[in-house]
Design a protein around this motif. Structure first.
Motif, PDB file in Angstrom:
ATOM      1  N   VAL A  91     -12.127  -1.584   2.981  1.00  0.00           N
ATOM      2  CA  VAL A  91     -11.114  -0.591   3.351  1.00  0.00           C
ATOM      3  C   VAL A  91     -10.086  -0.491   2.227  1.00  0.00           C
ATOM      4  O   VAL A  91      -9.730  -1.496   1.615  1.00  0.00           O
ATOM      5  CB  VAL A  91     -10.423  -0.988   4.676  1.00  0.00           C
ATOM      6  CG1 VAL A  91      -9.291  -0.041   5.022  1.00  0.00           C
ATOM      7  CG2 VAL A  91     -11.433  -1.036   5.810  1.00  0.00           C
ATOM      8  N   VAL A  92      -9.594   0.716   1.967  1.00  0.00           N
ATOM      9  CA  VAL A  92      -8.541   0.894   0.977  1.00  0.00           C
ATOM     10  C   VAL A  92      -7.184   0.954   1.680  1.00  0.00           C
ATOM     11  O   VAL A  92      -7.098   1.246   2.873  1.00  0.00           O
ATOM     12  CB  VAL A  92      -8.759   2.161   0.127  1.00  0.00           C
ATOM     13  CG1 VAL A  92     -10.058   2.072  -0.639  1.00  0.00           C
ATOM     14  CG2 VAL A  92      -8.736   3.405   0.996  1.00  0.00           C
ATOM     15  N   VAL A  93      -6.127   0.692   0.919  1.00  0.00           N
ATOM     16  CA  VAL A  93      -4.776   0.628   1.479  1.00  0.00           C
ATOM     17  C   VAL A  93      -3.875   1.629   0.759  1.00  0.00           C
ATOM     18  O   VAL A  93      -3.800   1.640  -0.470  1.00  0.00           O
ATOM     19  CB  VAL A  93      -4.175  -0.787   1.340  1.00  0.00           C
ATOM     20  CG1 VAL A  93      -2.771  -0.822   1.964  1.00  0.00           C
ATOM     21  CG2 VAL A  93      -5.072  -1.819   1.999  1.00  0.00           C
ATOM     22  N   LEU A  94      -3.200   2.476   1.537  1.00  0.00           N
ATOM     23  CA  LEU A  94      -2.167   3.358   1.012  1.00  0.00           C
ATOM     24  C   LEU A  94      -0.810   2.718   1.324  1.00  0.00           C
ATOM     25  O   LEU A  94      -0.508   2.458   2.485  1.00  0.00           O
ATOM     26  CB  LEU A  94      -2.260   4.743   1.651  1.00  0.00           C
ATOM     27  CG  LEU A  94      -3.631   5.436   1.569  1.00  0.00           C
ATOM     28  CD1 LEU A  94      -3.557   6.810   2.229  1.00  0.00           C
ATOM     29  CD2 LEU A  94      -4.099   5.556   0.133  1.00  0.00           C
ATOM     30  N   VAL A  95      -0.014   2.485   0.290  1.00  0.00           N
ATOM     31  CA  VAL A  95       1.234   1.752   0.452  1.00  0.00           C
ATOM     32  C   VAL A  95       2.416   2.711   0.465  1.00  0.00           C
ATOM     33  O   VAL A  95       2.552   3.572  -0.415  1.00  0.00           O
ATOM     34  CB  VAL A  95       1.424   0.704  -0.662  1.00  0.00           C
ATOM     35  CG1 VAL A  95       2.725  -0.064  -0.459  1.00  0.00           C
ATOM     36  CG2 VAL A  95       0.236  -0.259  -0.691  1.00  0.00           C
ATOM     37  N   GLU A  96       3.256   2.560   1.467  1.00  0.00           N
ATOM     38  CA  GLU A  96       4.494   3.340   1.596  1.00  0.00           C
ATOM     39  C   GLU A  96       5.688   2.397   1.459  1.00  0.00           C
ATOM     40  O   GLU A  96       5.652   1.265   1.940  1.00  0.00           O
ATOM     41  CB  GLU A  96       4.556   4.024   2.960  1.00  0.00           C
ATOM     42  CG  GLU A  96       3.474   5.046   3.216  1.00  0.00           C
ATOM     43  CD  GLU A  96       3.866   6.433   2.740  1.00  0.00           C
ATOM     44  OE1 GLU A  96       5.001   6.574   2.232  1.00  0.00           O
ATOM     45  OE2 GLU A  96       3.053   7.354   2.891  1.00  0.00           O
ATOM     46  N   GLN A  97       6.747   2.868   0.829  1.00  0.00           N
ATOM     47  CA  GLN A  97       7.984   2.107   0.689  1.00  0.00           C
ATOM     48  C   GLN A  97       9.103   2.861   1.402  1.00  0.00           C
ATOM     49  O   GLN A  97       9.381   4.010   1.070  1.00  0.00           O
ATOM     50  CB  GLN A  97       8.307   1.911  -0.791  1.00  0.00           C
ATOM     51  CG  GLN A  97       9.542   1.078  -1.057  1.00  0.00           C
ATOM     52  CD  GLN A  97       9.696   0.772  -2.534  1.00  0.00           C
ATOM     53  OE1 GLN A  97       9.385  -0.304  -2.994  1.00  0.00           O
ATOM     54  NE2 GLN A  97      10.198   1.745  -3.299  1.00  0.00           N
ATOM     55  N   THR A  98       9.745   2.214   2.376  1.00  0.00           N
ATOM     56  CA  THR A  98      10.745   2.899   3.194  1.00  0.00           C
ATOM     57  C   THR A  98      12.174   2.659   2.741  1.00  0.00           C
ATOM     58  O   THR A  98      13.082   3.339   3.216  1.00  0.00           O
ATOM     59  CB  THR A  98      10.640   2.435   4.654  1.00  0.00           C
ATOM     60  OG1 THR A  98      10.971   1.034   4.731  1.00  0.00           O
ATOM     61  CG2 THR A  98       9.231   2.656   5.194  1.00  0.00           C
ATOM     62  N   GLY A  99      12.392   1.674   1.879  1.00  0.00           N
ATOM     63  CA  GLY A  99      13.758   1.333   1.496  1.00  0.00           C
ATOM     64  C   GLY A  99      14.532   0.636   2.593  1.00  0.00           C
ATOM     65  O   GLY A  99      15.740   0.428   2.472  1.00  0.00           O
ATOM     66  N   GLY A 100      13.838   0.271   3.699  1.00  0.00           N
ATOM     67  CA  GLY A 100      14.526  -0.362   4.817  1.00  0.00           C
ATOM     68  C   GLY A 100      15.475   0.576   5.533  1.00  0.00           C
ATOM     69  O   GLY A 100      16.351   0.132   6.280  1.00  0.00           O
ATOM     70  N   ASP A 101      15.287   1.877   5.330  1.00  0.00           N
ATOM     71  CA  ASP A 101      16.157   2.881   5.939  1.00  0.00           C
ATOM     72  C   ASP A 101      15.589   3.298   7.301  1.00  0.00           C
ATOM     73  O   ASP A 101      14.420   3.702   7.389  1.00  0.00           O
ATOM     74  CB  ASP A 101      16.271   4.090   5.018  1.00  0.00           C
ATOM     75  CG  ASP A 101      17.137   5.185   5.603  1.00  0.00           C
ATOM     76  OD1 ASP A 101      18.372   5.043   5.564  1.00  0.00           O
ATOM     77  OD2 ASP A 101      16.567   6.171   6.121  1.00  0.00           O
ATOM     78  N   ARG A 102      16.411   3.217   8.351  1.00  0.00           N
ATOM     79  CA  ARG A 102      15.926   3.499   9.698  1.00  0.00           C
ATOM     80  C   ARG A 102      15.350   4.901   9.820  1.00  0.00           C
ATOM     81  O   ARG A 102      14.271   5.095  10.402  1.00  0.00           O
ATOM     82  CB  ARG A 102      17.060   3.306  10.714  1.00  0.00           C
ATOM     83  CG  ARG A 102      16.664   3.639  12.153  1.00  0.00           C
ATOM     84  CD  ARG A 102      17.822   3.348  13.119  1.00  0.00           C
ATOM     85  NE  ARG A 102      17.482   3.741  14.486  1.00  0.00           N
ATOM     86  CZ  ARG A 102      17.692   4.949  14.994  1.00  0.00           C
ATOM     87  NH1 ARG A 102      18.238   5.903  14.227  1.00  0.00           N
ATOM     88  NH2 ARG A 102      17.346   5.230  16.239  1.00  0.00           N
TER      89      ARG A 102
END
Length: 339
Positions: A91-102
């Motif tokens: 399986v491949v993984v798509l990575v998201e970065q949220t910045g810890g922002d609600r």
């Protein structure tokens, strides 16, 4: 032009169905046939049409991982472990970065981009217990971290209270009594900082050592610079301490640098403990004693659990809380004074 399934079948001398079975790792294929097909795939540079496969199977062969900040070593190492475990499962993984922002975290949970994946491993930092209902999503979800408990999704996390208590006990057993904390969050109860501070206080209470608010260093982000700043603030106030518990390794490393700049020896004058067991903790001078919270286990368990949910669909059963074991990696920064 791109090679097709028909091209592979023709070169390998087999049917298109056989090629499809090999590509999809169907188990009942003769080794010699599998080898011919794999050789043809390699020679032609054939790449499966993932869009067509998705339309046929209803799956994309991809999962998403959302973390607060890849600039924090813990999340970078966690992401690497998730990707490794996913690759082993094909399986491949798509990575998201949220910045810890609600707001960004909430937006991500309903993002149309997730339609390109079969499920999400989600580590929220801005969202809290009041947002638990937002985890009711129409796709498989595994939650990490300590911000939301008792939700509708599987939750893979660490034993923050117990591990922090063990780290504090290590310092107490070595004769330290004035143990400063670096990285506390004002008023936090649920969350990594609040839970780890609770474990620290439980260890003090059990040892009969009074809690002293004056040696608690508060900050927001858990970066090295904040660890150094908190430590300098304690020194500027003139409070006495003989140990430091950094609520993560990066804070502890920043604090250790500040101690050395001030002329304090580690561990002779001040012992230091961190939390996370980052790879770099082994290579600092002195090497950092820290809590290994089971990060690799968490990553692999999150991937395995999500894939189980993807396979099980509606018959998946109730959500599960899965807790990692921890250990104390004792190194040079806490050598007992008698050593």
């Amino acid at each position: 032009m791109a090679s097709t399934l028909h091209d592979v079948a023709k070169l390998a001398g087999v049917s298109i169905k056989t090629v499809s079975n090999v590509i999809n790792d169907y188990p009942h294929i003769r080794p010699a046939t599998r080898a011919r097909v794999e050789a043809a795939v390699a020679e032609l540079g054939y790449t499966p049409n993932l869009t067509a496969r998705s339309l046929r199977s209803g799956r994309t062969g991809a999962i998403a991982l959302a973390v607060p900040d890849l600039g924090l070593s813990y999340f970078a190492e966690l992401a690497a472990s998730v990707i490794e475990a996913a690759e082993e499962a094909g399986v491949v993984v798509l990575v998201e970065q949220t910045g810890g922002d609600r707001d960004r975290e909430i937006e991500l949970l309903r993002s149309p981009r997730l339609k390109m994946t079969d499920g999400l491993i989600f580590s929220p930092l801005g969202m809290g217990q009041d947002d638990v209902a937002r985890l009711e999503v129409p796709y498989p979800l595994v939650v990490l971290g300590e911000r939301i408990f008792d939700g509708p999704a599987d939750h893979v996390t660490m034993q923050n209270v117990e591990a922090a208590r063990a780290a504090t006990e290590l310092l107490l057993e070595s004769g330290r009594r004035r143990i400063a904390v670096i990285g506390a969050h004002e008023g936090e109860v649920i969350g990594s900082a609040g839970l780890r501070l609770r474990g620290y206080r439980e260890a003090l209470d059990a040892a009969g050592v009074p809690f002293d608010e004056s040696i608690i260093g508060y900050t927001t982000l858990w970066h090295r610079s904040n660890g150094a700043r908190c430590l300098h603030e304690l020194l500027d106030r003139g409070v006495e301490f003989d140990a430091v518990f950094g609520l993560n390794d990066t804070l502890a490393l920043g604090a250790m640098r500040a101690l050395q700049e001030s002329g304090r020896r580690v561990p002779e004058d001040v012992a230091v403990v961190g939390f996370d067991d980052l790879d770099e903790a082994r290579y600092t001078i002195p090497s950092l004693t820290t809590v290994d919270p089971g990060r690799v286990w968490i990553a692999r368990t999150a991937v395995r659990t999500l894939l189980q949910r993807i396979e099980a669909a509606d018959a998946a059963g109730p959500p599960r809380l899965l807790l990692a074991d921890f250990r104390i990696a004792e190194r040079e920064s806490t050598r007992p004074r008698s050593a």
